[in-house]
Design an enzyme around this catalytic site. Structure first.
Site, PDB file in Angstrom:
ATOM      1  N   LYS A 173      -0.430   2.527  10.596  1.00 38.10           N
ATOM      2  CA  LYS A 173       0.047   0.804   9.914  1.00 38.10           C
ATOM      3  C   LYS A 173      -0.905   0.479  10.785  1.00 38.10           C
ATOM      4  O   LYS A 173      -1.442   0.940  11.626  1.00 38.10           O
ATOM      5  CB  LYS A 173       1.615   1.710  10.517  1.00 38.10           C
ATOM      6  CG  LYS A 173       2.302   0.301  10.346  1.00 38.10           C
ATOM      7  CD  LYS A 173       3.963  -0.230  10.867  1.00 38.10           C
ATOM      8  CE  LYS A 173       4.675  -0.975  10.621  1.00 38.10           C
ATOM      9  NZ  LYS A 173       5.332  -0.798  10.564  1.00 38.10           N
ATOM     10  N   SER A 209       9.120  -2.213   7.156  1.00 35.99           N
ATOM     11  CA  SER A 209       8.129  -3.115   7.441  1.00 35.99           C
ATOM     12  C   SER A 209       6.581  -1.951   7.691  1.00 35.99           C
ATOM     13  O   SER A 209       5.665  -2.379   6.844  1.00 35.99           O
ATOM     14  CB  SER A 209       7.876  -4.052   9.023  1.00 35.99           C
ATOM     15  OG  SER A 209       7.612  -3.236   9.186  1.00 35.99           O
ATOM     16  N   SER A 235      12.553   0.304   9.905  1.00 40.83           N
ATOM     17  CA  SER A 235      11.162   0.686   9.146  1.00 40.83           C
ATOM     18  C   SER A 235      10.017   1.343   9.128  1.00 40.83           C
ATOM     19  O   SER A 235       9.129   1.715   7.751  1.00 40.83           O
ATOM     20  CB  SER A 235       9.828  -0.376  10.348  1.00 40.83           C
ATOM     21  OG  SER A 235      10.374  -1.366   9.426  1.00 40.83           O
TER      22      SER A 235
HETATM   23  N1  GLN Z   1      14.217  -4.699   8.928  1.00 50.42           N
HETATM   24  C1  GLN Z   1      14.212  -5.635  10.123  1.00 50.42           C
HETATM   25  C2  GLN Z   1      13.471  -6.412  10.473  1.00 50.42           C
HETATM   26  O1  GLN Z   1      13.600  -6.918   9.579  1.00 50.42           O
HETATM   27  C3  GLN Z   1      13.376  -3.900  10.920  1.00 50.42           C
HETATM   28  C4  GLN Z   1      12.437  -3.643  11.032  1.00 50.42           C
HETATM   29  C5  GLN Z   1      11.030  -2.803  11.270  1.00 50.42           C
HETATM   30  O2  GLN Z   1      12.372  -1.339  11.681  1.00 50.42           O
HETATM   31  N2  GLN Z   1      10.005  -2.964  11.967  1.00 50.42           N
HETATM   32  O3  GLN Z   1      13.643  -6.632  11.360  1.00 50.42           O
END
Ligand code: GLN
Length: 484
Positions: free
Chosen positions: A78, A153, A177
């Protein structure tokens, strides 16, 4: 079978038995990336030259009988993990020109075991999002249906593994995410206990919640990779100084008698019938495997989203204050003075969702509101953690759907942040309590995969991986792949 169809474990066996070489395996992926990724957009950077060099080195070690634990396995990282001399963007214009001067501990540890890096994967900007629509480098498509989102994400990591453009991928999970994109792309994703995997060189979003982990095809593959990423790191003060168990061995541990808790408040949430049905079918599978099912209560679940959306933005507003155009990253053109430099760099360099979070976070931390929002949220976080402590007095793992539905069409939730935030209703509690969680395929609806989540007690990744592995021994959902 073509090389990319093998799981990571099968590839490792093939390399060890000289059935194929790492160069052949790596070339196969690089060729696939060239032909398939233009329509998926899962990679921001492909490190072809480096990958081939690493593959040659791995083959060399195999021929000399000096192979490392994961020698020659091609994976993707990532783009939140710093990689020395390689572009590390975090999905943002702010870092679109940033070549990291050092590698994160996760990346270094995997390099040390001979892993080949195919490239860096696309992601929501600074890991804020649930659909991979907020990346400066464009949306990522779900390989199961290109009109749908892969989740976020870590959408690029999930899409590339699901499309067989890497054997597995690293990812991070602040509120879901890893698990949410795993569910939406038909993969196995594990977020370990907070502190299990070093955060050194992993670009910070919300430091008390962020945790690195794995997106893979099977629980077995996830166990192999996680074992090689975990462990104490003196460079991260929140890293746990506790020995890492042998996860690949632990997956075979017997699960008969495993006590599975079903939090009744989770199942009272709004969800379509098909989610309920596939979760119930998964519960039956576990009963057949000898698990015991028990209803538990999670009275504070409704606090999770509001608490998360105070704490995560608060921490992000502090973490992202470092992007000021002075030291590294994007800088606006011809600033008139220092204030203009700060203002324009930040307004031009950050996207809309990141700005929204910084504004909310700054507000929640401001002098007059700190007690009312930030402090209150911290207290509520404790209540949620207490719910878990209570639950783990009587059960081993907690089962629920990973998401309230399958993937959704790109654009559908883009203009409704609350609806988007609801994606993480089942995943966020584990982050707030710092507990490990896993998601793996348990069904499908209209050709799109669905995920099942298990949350475990602190440091019980092995239990989660073995529960997922035994499920995968008697089901086929994880074997399905998108047609491309
Ligand atoms: N969807 C959540 C957010 O937008 C989690 C994101 C994540 O786990 N990085 O904060």
């Amino acid at each position: 079978m073509e090389l990319h169809e093998f799981t990571l474990k099968q590839q490792l066996d093939g390399l060890r038995n000289s059935t194929f070489s790492s160069v052949e395996l790596t070339q196969n992926y690089l060729k696939r990336i060239k032909s398939k990724d233009p329509s998926i957009n899962s990679y921001i950077t492909v490190t072809e030259e480096l990958a081939l060099k690493q593959a040659e080195d791995a083959d060399d070690r195999y021929s000399k009988g000096k192979a490392l634990t994961l020698d020659g396995i091609p994976i993707a990282h990532k783009d939140i993990f710093c990689t020395e001399d390689v572009l590390t963007t975090c999905g943002s214009k702010m870092l679109s020109n940033f070549k990291a001067p050092y590698s994160s501990t996760v990346v270094s540890k995997l390099f040390d075991q001979g892993v080949v890096m195919l490239g860096k994967t696309n992601m929501d900007e600074f890991a804020m999002g649930s659909s991979n629509e907020t990346s400066f480098f464009g949306e990522v498509k779900n390989p199961w249906n290109l009109d749908y989102v892969p989740g976020g994400s870590s959408g690029g990591s999930a899409a590339c593994v699901s499309a067989r453009l890497a054997s597995a991928a690293t990812a991070t999970d602040t509120g879901g995410s890893i698990r949410q994109p795993a569910a939406l792309c038909g993969l196995t994703g594990i977020k370990p206990t907070y502190g299990r995997v070093s955060r050194y060189g992993m670009i910070a979003f919300a430091s008390s919640l962020d945790q690195g982990g794995v997106l893979a095809r099977t629980a077995e593959d996830a166990a192999i990779l996680l074992a090689n990423m975990s462990g104490h790191d003196p460079k991260d003060s929140t890293s746990l100084n506790i020995e890492v168990p042998d996860y690949p061995k632990e997956i075979s541990n017997d699960i008969s008698g495993l006590k599975i808790g079903l939090p009744k408040e989770f199942f009272e949430q709004e969800m379509p019938d098909y989610v309920r049905k596939s979760t119930e079918e998964a519960i039956e599978v576990y009963k057949d495997l000898g698990a015991e099912i028990e209803e538990i209560s999670f009275p504070n679940i409704d606090l999770s989203l509001p608490v998360y959306y105070v704490l995560a933005p608060a921490e992000c507003s502090a973490n992202l204050s470092r992007y000021d155009g002075v030291r590294y990253g994007f800088r606006c053109e011809e600033p008139k003075n220092l204030e203009d430099l700060y203002m324009r760099t930040r307004s031009e360099g950050f996207g809309a969702e990141v700005k929204r979070r910084i504004l909310i976070g700054t507000y929640a931390l401001s002098a007059g509101y700190y007690d009312a929002y930030y402090l209150k949220a911290q207290k509520c976080r404790r209540l949620i953690a207490n719910d878990f402590t209570e639950a783990f007095k009587s059960v081993d793992v907690i089962l629920s759907p990973t998401t309230p539905g399958t993937s959704f069409k790109a654009g559908d939730k883009k203009n409704d942040p609350i609806d988007m935030y609801l994606q993480d209703i089942f995943t966020i509690p584990a982050n707030l309590a710092g507990l490990p969680g896993i998601s793996f395929p348990c069904g499908s609806y209209n050709g799109l995969p669905l995920g099942l989540q298990l949350v475990g007690n602190s440091l019980e990744e092995g239990k989660l991986l073995s529960a997922a592995h035994h499920f995968q021994e008697v089901t086929n959902w994880h074997k399905e792949s998108p047609e491309l």
